[in-house]
Write a protein that holds these residues in place. Structure first.
Motif, PDB file in Angstrom:
ATOM      1  N   UNK A 212      11.058-101.643  56.998  1.00  0.00           N
ATOM      2  CA  UNK A 212       9.977-101.615  56.013  1.00  0.00           C
ATOM      3  C   UNK A 212       9.500-100.178  55.881  1.00  0.00           C
ATOM      4  N   UNK A 213       9.585 -99.641  54.678  1.00  0.00           N
ATOM      5  CA  UNK A 213       9.090 -98.287  54.465  1.00  0.00           C
ATOM      6  C   UNK A 213       7.567 -98.284  54.530  1.00  0.00           C
ATOM      7  N   UNK A 214       6.956 -97.193  54.943  1.00  0.00           N
ATOM      8  CA  UNK A 214       5.499 -97.168  55.120  1.00  0.00           C
ATOM      9  C   UNK A 214       4.763 -97.261  53.791  1.00  0.00           C
ATOM     10  N   UNK A 215       3.544 -97.770  53.869  1.00  0.00           N
ATOM     11  CA  UNK A 215       2.672 -97.787  52.693  1.00  0.00           C
ATOM     12  C   UNK A 215       2.138 -96.383  52.466  1.00  0.00           C
ATOM     13  N   UNK A 216       2.353 -95.877  51.275  1.00  0.00           N
ATOM     14  CA  UNK A 216       1.987 -94.507  50.934  1.00  0.00           C
ATOM     15  C   UNK A 216       0.736 -94.499  50.063  1.00  0.00           C
ATOM     16  N   UNK A 217      -0.141 -93.539  50.335  1.00  0.00           N
ATOM     17  CA  UNK A 217      -1.378 -93.357  49.580  1.00  0.00           C
ATOM     18  C   UNK A 217      -1.436 -91.929  49.060  1.00  0.00           C
ATOM     19  N   UNK A 218      -2.145 -91.756  47.949  1.00  0.00           N
ATOM     20  CA  UNK A 218      -2.465 -90.420  47.477  1.00  0.00           C
ATOM     21  C   UNK A 218      -3.776 -89.989  48.132  1.00  0.00           C
ATOM     22  N   UNK A 219      -3.758 -88.875  48.825  1.00  0.00           N
ATOM     23  CA  UNK A 219      -4.963 -88.301  49.411  1.00  0.00           C
ATOM     24  C   UNK A 219      -5.453 -87.202  48.474  1.00  0.00           C
ATOM     25  N   UNK A 220      -6.632 -87.420  47.880  1.00  0.00           N
ATOM     26  CA  UNK A 220      -7.204 -86.461  46.929  1.00  0.00           C
ATOM     27  C   UNK A 220      -8.346 -85.715  47.609  1.00  0.00           C
ATOM     28  N   UNK A 221      -8.228 -84.411  47.677  1.00  0.00           N
ATOM     29  CA  UNK A 221      -9.239 -83.558  48.284  1.00  0.00           C
ATOM     30  C   UNK A 221      -9.820 -82.670  47.185  1.00  0.00           C
ATOM     31  N   UNK A 222     -11.073 -82.936  46.834  1.00  0.00           N
ATOM     32  CA  UNK A 222     -11.767 -82.125  45.836  1.00  0.00           C
ATOM     33  C   UNK A 222     -12.645 -81.104  46.573  1.00  0.00           C
ATOM     34  N   UNK A 223     -12.196 -79.847  46.557  1.00  0.00           N
ATOM     35  CA  UNK A 223     -12.924 -78.763  47.216  1.00  0.00           C
ATOM     36  C   UNK A 223     -13.962 -78.224  46.230  1.00  0.00           C
ATOM     37  N   UNK A 224     -15.229 -78.438  46.548  1.00  0.00           N
ATOM     38  CA  UNK A 224     -16.295 -78.079  45.603  1.00  0.00           C
ATOM     39  C   UNK A 224     -16.812 -76.667  45.882  1.00  0.00           C
ATOM     40  N   UNK A 225     -17.408 -76.466  47.064  1.00  0.00           N
ATOM     41  CA  UNK A 225     -18.038 -75.177  47.347  1.00  0.00           C
ATOM     42  C   UNK A 225     -18.203 -75.033  48.851  1.00  0.00           C
ATOM     43  N   UNK A 226     -18.648 -73.857  49.258  1.00  0.00           N
ATOM     44  CA  UNK A 226     -18.985 -73.566  50.646  1.00  0.00           C
ATOM     45  C   UNK A 226     -20.305 -72.811  50.687  1.00  0.00           C
ATOM     46  N   UNK A 227     -20.969 -72.888  51.824  1.00  0.00           N
ATOM     47  CA  UNK A 227     -22.272 -72.246  51.986  1.00  0.00           C
ATOM     48  C   UNK A 227     -22.331 -71.497  53.303  1.00  0.00           C
ATOM     49  N   UNK A 228     -23.077 -70.379  53.250  1.00  0.00           N
ATOM     50  CA  UNK A 228     -23.408 -69.603  54.448  1.00  0.00           C
ATOM     51  C   UNK A 228     -22.171 -69.174  55.223  1.00  0.00           C
ATOM     52  N   UNK A 229     -21.183 -68.660  54.505  1.00  0.00           N
ATOM     53  CA  UNK A 229     -19.999 -68.161  55.194  1.00  0.00           C
ATOM     54  C   UNK A 229     -20.318 -66.858  55.907  1.00  0.00           C
TER      55      UNK A 229
END
Length: 792
Positions: A212-229
Motif C-alpha cells: 500500500x503506497x502511503x497517503x500523501x498530503x500537500x503541506x502548505x506553508x504561508x510565510x507572512x512576516x517576522x518580528x524583532x530579528x
C-alpha cells in the motif's frame, strides 16, 4: 534431472531464436493477440462467468508441507528440517542447542513437478559431522488429503521419527501435509522446493506480496512576516532577508523580503511540500540574511512537528500562528546548545487533503480521488486482474555461461501495488495469480510491469538493479463491464539501442460495475477534486510536487519486505517521460496531424463538390443546401442525425480488445540512434563530447525555429484581424468600416434565405466561373499590418 534437461533445451532454443531474430522492428511483431486460456477449471470467453474464487487464472495444484515444531530431540542438537521430494529439497532455519524447536514453515511443490510418490521429511543436526540425521519421516504423496478454501486449515499431527532402517528413534515432529491450489492462504509464504538455490535473505525477494503506497498530503506553508530579528549588521542600508523551509530532503526558500529596512521583514509567500503519513519528520524553518556572495547567516530557527497541523478539506484559510525562533550553536568541543530568542515568525501552515496528490503524469492516472478519506465517494465497481503467464522472454543475465531470466510482475492501481512471486530460470513463467481492486472512477489506468529479479542473494542496498522486461497499460473505460478479456500483450522496451520486443505476457481482466447509473454519472463529474479548479496549482508547482511524491513513494516501498525497489517504482510511474525528446515531438506531431486530417478531408471533399468532379454528389449537396436554407430549423436536426448515423455505422468496427502500446504511434521503430541516445541521457547531461552536444544543440535550434515560425504565422494572422478596427492602417480600416455599413444595410433589406442561397451557390460555383488568383477578401487581409515590423 528431467526438469534440468527441459530447461537447458528451452534456454538453447530461446538463444537460437534470439540470435536469428535481429531484424528491425516489424509492425506484426508488436500486435495484441486474443487468447482462450483455461480459466478456473473451464474455458472463459466473452461474458462467461466462472463461480470459483480464482476464476481468472488457471487452477494449479500444489503439495503443501507445513513443518510446525519438534519435541524430545537430543538436548545438544542444532536442529533443522529438510524436505525432500525426488531430488528437490529445501531446509528450514536451524536453532542453537534446543530440543523443542518451532519452525512453522510451509513448503510447496507444483504437482506437475512431482516425479515420485515418496516425501522425505528429515530432522538433522547442523552441529554433527558425517551423518547428521536425527530422524526422518517418509510419507506417500498419493494418500495426501485435498483441501479447498474456504475450508479451515488442516490440523497438524505428531509423527514419530525413524532412522534410515525404519527403527524408532527419540523425538517427534508435528506436520501437516495436504494438496491445495494457489488460492490457499499458505501460498504467499510458502517456500517452493524448485527454488532451493535461493536461501537466506534471498527467499523473501521471490515471494508475492501486496503493498500500500502511503497517503500523501500537500503541506502548505504561508510565510507572512517576522518580528524583532537580531541582525548581525544593523548599519547595512539594504537588508536581504529570506526564509528557508526544509522537510526531509526537500528545501524551498522565499524571495528576498519586500521590506528591506528594519528588523521586521515581510514576505506573504506560499511554499508547498508533499508529505506522507505517518508524519515522522518535522518542518524546519530558518530565517536567514544574505551577507555576501554564497554566504548566508542564520538569524533564527524553529522546528515544527506536523502532527498538530490543521488538516483542511476545503480552501478556508487556516489560523495564523506566531512561532518563536531559536539560535542553534556548536561549541569548539562539538557540544550543541539551543538558546531562545525574542524573535518570532508569523506562519499559516495547513495539510491540504482536498487535492489529489499527483504521483503520475497528468494524461493518465490510476487514482483521481482527494487525499482526505472524508471526501471519498463509494466505489462504483471492482477490477479483477489475472496474471497468467509469459512467453518467449528474452535472456536478461548470464548464469553458468548461459542466459537466464528470473521474472516477476508488478501491478499498480490506486494505492494498492502487487508483486507476484519470482519464477526462477524460465523464459515461459506461469504465475497464475489473481488480484482485486476497488474502482472509484472508470477513467483510470492500471499498469502491469514485468521485471527480472537481480536480488536473489538478498542484496538490499546497492548492487545490480532489477531489469525492465516490459510494461502494459489498460484503461478501464475501454473495457465492457462484466466481460473477461484474455489477451497476450507484447512486452516492449525502448532503450538507447532502439525498440525491442522482450516477450509476451498473458493477462485476464474483468471490470465489474455495481451500478451502471452511478458509473455513467461519473462522466458528468470533474475529473480531479474541486480544489484543482477553484485554486489551481501552477505548472512549476505541479512538476516539483510530482517529483517529491515520486521520491516519497519509491522510498517508502523500498523499505518493505520484500522491497519494491526504486527502479521498479520509477518505471511504473513513468518518471522522466515528460522530458523533451525528438522522438516524442515527432509522435505528438503525427498525433496532431491525425486529428486535423478529418478537417483536411472535409476541405478536400468540399473542393471536389465545388469542382464538380462527381456531378451526382454535387447536385445532391446543392439540393440538401436548398432544404437547409428553406427550413433552417432542420439544420441542427440534420447535424445530430448525421452524427447518430455515423456512430451507429461505426459500431460494426468497434475495438474488440483494450488498447496497447503502439510502436508505430510512438515513433519508436523509426527513431535514429542519436535521438535515442539523447533521450536516455541524464538531466543535466552527462555527455562529455563537445561535438555531440553542439550537434544536438543545433538540431534543437532547427526544430525550435520551425515551431517559432508556425507560432509567428498564427500571431500574424490574429494581429491582422485585430487591426481591422484599430486604425493602424487608416485606409484599410476606412474600407472595412464602409464594407460593414453596406453589409448591414444589405443584410437588413435582403431576405435571409435568398442571401444564404446566393452565398452558398457562389461558394459551390462551377470551376468554369472560378479564378485561379486569390480572392479579394484574402488579398485585403494579407495587406493588413501586423506587429512583425516592430520585432528586433
Amino acid at each position: 534431472m528431467a526438469n534440468t534437461n527441459r530447461n537447458q533445451n528451452q534456454n538453447r532454443n530461446q538463444n537460437e531464436n534470439l540470435n536469428s531474430n535481429k531484424n528491425p522492428a516489424n509492425e506484426e511483431d508488436f500486435n495484441l493477440r486474443e487468447t482462450r486460456p483455461s480459466l478456473g477449471g473451464g474455458r472463459v470467453s466473452g461474458n462467461d462467468r466462472v463461480g470459483t474464487t480464482f476464476d481468472l487464472v488457471e487452477q494449479m495444484e500444489y503439495l503443501y508441507v507445513r513443518v510446525v515444531k519438534a519435541k524430545q530431540l537430543p538436548g545438544s542438537a542444532k536442529p533443522f528440517v529438510e524436505v525432500k521430494l525426488e531430488g528437490l529439497k529445501s531446509v528450514t532455519k536451524h536453532f542453537e542447542n534446543i530440543s523443542t524447536p518451532e519452525w512453522n514453515q510451509v513448503f510447496a511443490i507444483l504437482k506437475d513437478q512431482i516425479q515420485g510418490p515418496l516425501i522425505e521429511i528429515s530432522v538433522k543436526d547442523k552441529g554433527r559431522s558425517g551423518d547428521d540425521l536425527i530422524g526422518m519421516i517418509v510419507l506417500d504423496s498419493i494418500d495426501v488429503p485435498r483441501r479447498v478454501p474456504p475450508d479451515s486449515p488442516l490440523a497438524p499431527e505428531w509423527y514419530r521419527l525413524e532412522n534410515r532402517r525404519g527403527e524408532r528413534v527419540a523425538g517427534e515432529l508435528m506436520l501437516a501435509v495436504w494438496m491445495g491450489t494457489q488460492a490457499d492462504e499458505a501460498f504467499p509464504e510458502a517456500w517452493h522446493l524448485d527454488v532451493a538455490t535461493v536461501n537466506g535473505d534471498g527467499v523473501a525477494n521471490i515471494r508475492s506480496k501486496v503493498y500500500m503506497s502511503p497517503r500523501l498530503w500537500y503541506l502548505r506553508v504561508n510565510v507572512i512576516e517576522a518580528q524583532d530579528l537580531q541582525l548581525g549588521d544593523r548599519n547595512r542600508q539594504q537588508l536581504e532577508v529570506f526564509v528557508r523551509v526544509a522537510h526531509g530532503n526537500m528545501i524551498l526558500r522565499t524571495k528576498i523580503s519586500q521590506n528591506r529596512n528594519g528588523n521586521n521583514p515581510l514576505w506573504n509567500e506560499d511554499l508547498m511540500f508533499v508529505v506522507a503519513e505517518p508524519f515522522e519528520e518535522q518542518l524546519v524553518l530558518c530565517v536567514e540574511e544574505k551577507i555576501g556572495p554564497m554566504k548566508d547567516e542564520v538569524l533564527g530557527k524553529c522546528m515544527i512537528p506536523l502532527h498538530g497541523i490543521e488538516k483542511r478539506m476545503d480552501f478556508k484559510p487556516p489560523i495564523s500562528t506566531w512561532y518563536n525562533l531559536e539560535k542553534h550553536t556548536v561549541s569548539d568541543k562539538g557540544q550543541r546548545s539551543v538558546s531562545r530568542l525574542n524573535s518570532r515568525v508569523h506562519l499559516r501552515i495547513s495539510l491540504d487533503g482536498g487535492y489529489h496528490v499527483l504521483d503520475e503524469l497528468t494524461h493518465y492516472s490510476s487514482d483521481l480521488r482527494p487525499t482526505a478519506r472524508r471526501l471519498w465517494k463509494p466505489a462504483i465497481g471492482v477490477l479483477e486482474l489475472g496474471i497468467l503467464n509469459a512467453q518467449n522472454l528474452t535472456p536478461m543475465k548470464t548464469k553458468d555461461c548461459r542466459g537466464c531470466t528470473d521474472a516477476y510482475c508488478v501491478a499498480k492501481y490506486g494505492q494498492k501495488w502487487i508483486r507476484t512471486r519470482t519464477i526462477l530460470n524460465s523464459f515461459n513463467p506461469n504465475w497464475n495469480e489473481q488480484y482485486t481492486w476497488e474502482v472509484f472512477d472508470p477513467c483510470t489506468v492500471i499498469t502491469i510491469g514485468v521485471f527480472d529479479n537481480c536480488h536473489l542473494q538478498g542484496v538490499n542496498g546497492g548492487g545490480p538493479k532489477d531489469s525492465r522486461i516490459g510494461k502494459v497499460r489498460i484503461r478501464l473505460s475501454t473495457l465492457e463491464t462484466g466481460r473477461v478479456y484474455t489477451h497476450s500483450y507484447p512486452l516492449i522496451v525502448l532503450s538507447s539501442f532502439g525498440v525491442r520486443k522482450m516477450g509476451e505476457i498473458q493477462l485476464a481482466v474483468r471490470f465489474s460495475c455495481a451500478s451502471l447509473f452511478n458509473m455513467l454519472l461519473m462522466y458528468s463529474q470533474p475529473l480531479l477534486p474541486n480544489l484543482h479548479y477553484l485554486h489551481p496549482l501552477s505548472c512549476h508547482q505541479i512538476d516539483i510536487l510530482r517529483h517529491q511524491a515520486t521520491q516519497i513513494v519509491s522510498t517508502r516501498l523500498s523499505r518493505a519486505e520484500p522491497p519494491l525497489r526504486k527502479e521498479v517504482v520509477e518505471y511504473m510511474l513513468d518518471v522522466g517521460s515528460n522530458m523533451w525528446s525528438v522522438r516524442r515531438s515527432k509522435a505528438n506531431h503525427y498525433r496532431l496531424t491525425g486529428i486535423l486530417s478529418s478537417i483536411v478531408k472535409f476541405i478536400k471533399l468540399f473542393d471536389e463538390i465545388c469542382s464538380w468532379k462527381r456531378p451526382c454528389v454535387t447536385v445532391l449537396v446543392h439540393s440538401l443546401f436548398l432544404v437547409c436554407v428553406c427550413f433552417p430549423q432542420l439544420i441542427l436536426t440534420f447535424i445530430f442525425l448525421y452524427l447518430f448515423l455515423i456512430g451507429t455505422w461505426n459500431y460494426r468496427g468497434r475495438p474488440r480488445h483494450p488498447p496497447h502500446m503502439d510502436v508505430r504511434l510512438s515513433q519508436a521503430d523509426t527513431a535514429h540512434s542519436d535521438e535515442l541516445d539523447e533521450e536516455f541521457d541524464t538531466f543535466p547531461t552527462s555527455q562529455k563530447q563537445i561535438d555531440v552536444l553542439r550537434m544536438r544543440y543545433d538540431r534543437l535550434r532547427a526544430i525550435a525555429s520551425r515551431v517559432q515560425t508556425v507560432l509567428s504565422d498564427l500571431a500574424t494572422q490574429g494581429e491582422r484581424f485585430y487591426n481591422l478596427l484599430s486604425w493602424r492602417d487608416p485606409r484599410a480600416t476606412s474600407v472595412f468600416l464602409l464594407f460593414c455599413l453596406l453589409a448591414a444595410v444589405v443584410l437588413y433589406l435582403s431576405p435571409p434565405k435568398i442571401l444564404a442561397t446566393i452565398i452558398g451557390f457562389y461558394m459551390m460555383r462551377h470551376p468554369r466561373f472560378r479564378d485561379q488568383l486569390p480572392s479579394y477578401p484574402m488579398n485585403f487581409l494579407r495587406r493588413l499590418p501586423a506587429r512583425t515590423d516592430c520585432l528586433l
